[in-house]
Design a protein around this motif. Structure first.
Motif, PDB file in Angstrom:
ATOM      1  N   GLU A 239       0.838  -1.198   0.000  1.00  0.00           N
ATOM      2  CA  GLU A 239       0.000   0.000   0.000  1.00  0.00           C
ATOM      3  C   GLU A 239       0.872   1.247   0.000  1.00  0.00           C
ATOM      4  O   GLU A 239       2.071   1.190   0.280  1.00  0.00           O
ATOM      5  N   LYS A 251      -4.328  -0.792   5.744  1.00  0.00           N
ATOM      6  CA  LYS A 251      -5.246  -1.779   5.189  1.00  0.00           C
ATOM      7  C   LYS A 251      -4.745  -3.198   5.400  1.00  0.00           C
ATOM      8  O   LYS A 251      -5.521  -4.147   5.331  1.00  0.00           O
ATOM      9  N   HIS A 252      -3.452  -3.331   5.661  1.00  0.00           N
ATOM     10  CA  HIS A 252      -2.844  -4.653   5.751  1.00  0.00           C
ATOM     11  C   HIS A 252      -2.094  -4.817   7.080  1.00  0.00           C
ATOM     12  O   HIS A 252      -1.459  -3.876   7.572  1.00  0.00           O
ATOM     13  N   ILE A 349      -8.048  -5.375   5.589  1.00  0.00           N
ATOM     14  CA  ILE A 349      -8.617  -5.977   4.389  1.00  0.00           C
ATOM     15  C   ILE A 349      -8.162  -7.425   4.278  1.00  0.00           C
ATOM     16  O   ILE A 349      -8.902  -8.315   3.876  1.00  0.00           O
TER      17      ILE A 349
END
Length: 350
Positions: A239, A251-252, A349
């Motif tokens: 990202e 997000k990760h 995510i």
């Protein structure tokens, strides 16, 4: 910033693409051919904005330095492309001396420095002798900007790692490149002097409009310096975003661990804390609130001194271990019982 004219400039033969960031990578890949193929960069897309500091971060072997060399044109992509101001970046097949004319690369290990020459000569040698007055004034100005003018008559070999790094940056900046690339620039700089060098570099960007792209093995050291982060793992970009965005709302899970040493919990582990999640979650250490309680559900298993804070390791005795931040003067000891509250958590995510 005054535009520099470059000799032996590469003349693009492709068509300029408009509307792109200053540097734009599309479906970019590079494979090293050894006993077996090593995919160093795998189908990545990215954009780098002008007049900003962008840091490429990730664990060792993630592809950071390879991506930097692809941007500069030292390596040729196996697939995809890199564009600068909409034009394809030339590679070894396009020009005799690789490297984009508008960019300068400061590599690891001070390979470009003449260790047995004086600081002044190392920097001044980058300018021609066609205008000696300008050469002298420009060298002095560059040394002052990097705060090494007092070292002008010293040999580079006699300098500290941080001072050598400043000389290397001065050599790169004296010809006023539009983009400065740095590979692990703080690797050999003492921790006590890194912040000063980082803030000086940031000031140069503000003063000149320079664009900087750097690679760092220690993501936490660039949080206060970079405007943008590119996170790499296993040859891919996980990202990209601002330090604040990626720290607080990654997000990760990989990003959360890299930047914040976050507690990463599976859905089952999250349920123990009363959190219902559809994917793994992250809890930053500073978001665990705890207090000593005789009948607490958690027990302190370790206390690690981290300087201005202590890291507390706690376990519920059923396989769930959490790490949290504690004030360094606390009198808590190993074996203390705790009650905990989760202030907030991150839903990933993946």
């Amino acid at each position: 910033m005054v535009q520099q004219s470059y000799s032996c400039q590469y003349i693009p033969t492709d068509t300029q693409q408009v509307g792109l960031p200053l540097i734009h990578g599309k479906e970019l890949s590079h494979i090293f051919m050894a006993k077996q193929e090593v995919v160093a960069v795998n189908q990545v897309d990215f954009g780098i904005q002008e007049n900003k500091i962008t840091a490429i971060i990730g664990e060792s072997g993630s592809g950071k330095s390879t991506l930097l060399k692809l941007i500069y044109g030292l390596l040729e992509p196996n697939n995809g492309e890199v564009r600068y101001k909409g034009w394809l970046v030339p590679t070894r097949k396009d020009k005799l001396i690789p490297g984009h004319d508008a960019m300068k690369l400061v590599s690891q290990g001070f390979d470009d420095l003449n260790l047995y020459a004086k600081v002044w000569d190392n920097v001044a040698s980058q300018l021609p002798n066609t205008n000696l007055s300008r050469k002298e004034s420009k060298t002095r100005e560059t040394l002052e900007r990097l705060k090494i003018d007092h070292l002008a008559q010293q040999r580079v070999a006699d300098l500290s790692g941080g001072e050598k790094q400043r000389v290397a940056i001065a050599r790169a900046l004296i010809n006023e490149p539009e983009v400065l690339l740095m590979d692990e620039p703080f690797n050999q700089v003492d921790a006590a002097f890194r912040d000063a060098l980082q803030q000086d570099i940031k000031h140069i960007v503000e003063e000149t409009g320079l664009t900087i792209i750097l690679v760092s093995h220690d993501p936490t050291e660039v949080l206060a310096m970079a405007d943008e982060l590119i996170v790499m793992k296993n040859a891919k970009i996980v990202e990209q975003g601002s330090p604040q965005q990626l720290y607080y709302t990654p997000k990760h899970s990989y990003t959360a661990q890299l930047l914040a040493k976050s507690n990463i919990l599976s859905r089952e582990q999250a349920s123990v804390l009363g959190i219902t999640a559809s994917a793994p979650i992250g809890i930053h250490q500073e978001d665990i609130i705890f207090q000593q309680k005789i009948d607490g559900n958690y027990q302190v298993t370790d206390i690690r001194f981290r300087g201005f804070y202590k890291e507390v390791v706690m376990s519920n005795g059923n396989g769930l271990t959490l790490h949290a931040i504690m004030h360094p003067v606390s009198d808590m000891i190993i074996g203390s019982k705790l009650d905990i509250t989760i202030a907030k958590y991150i839903q990933f995510i993946q």
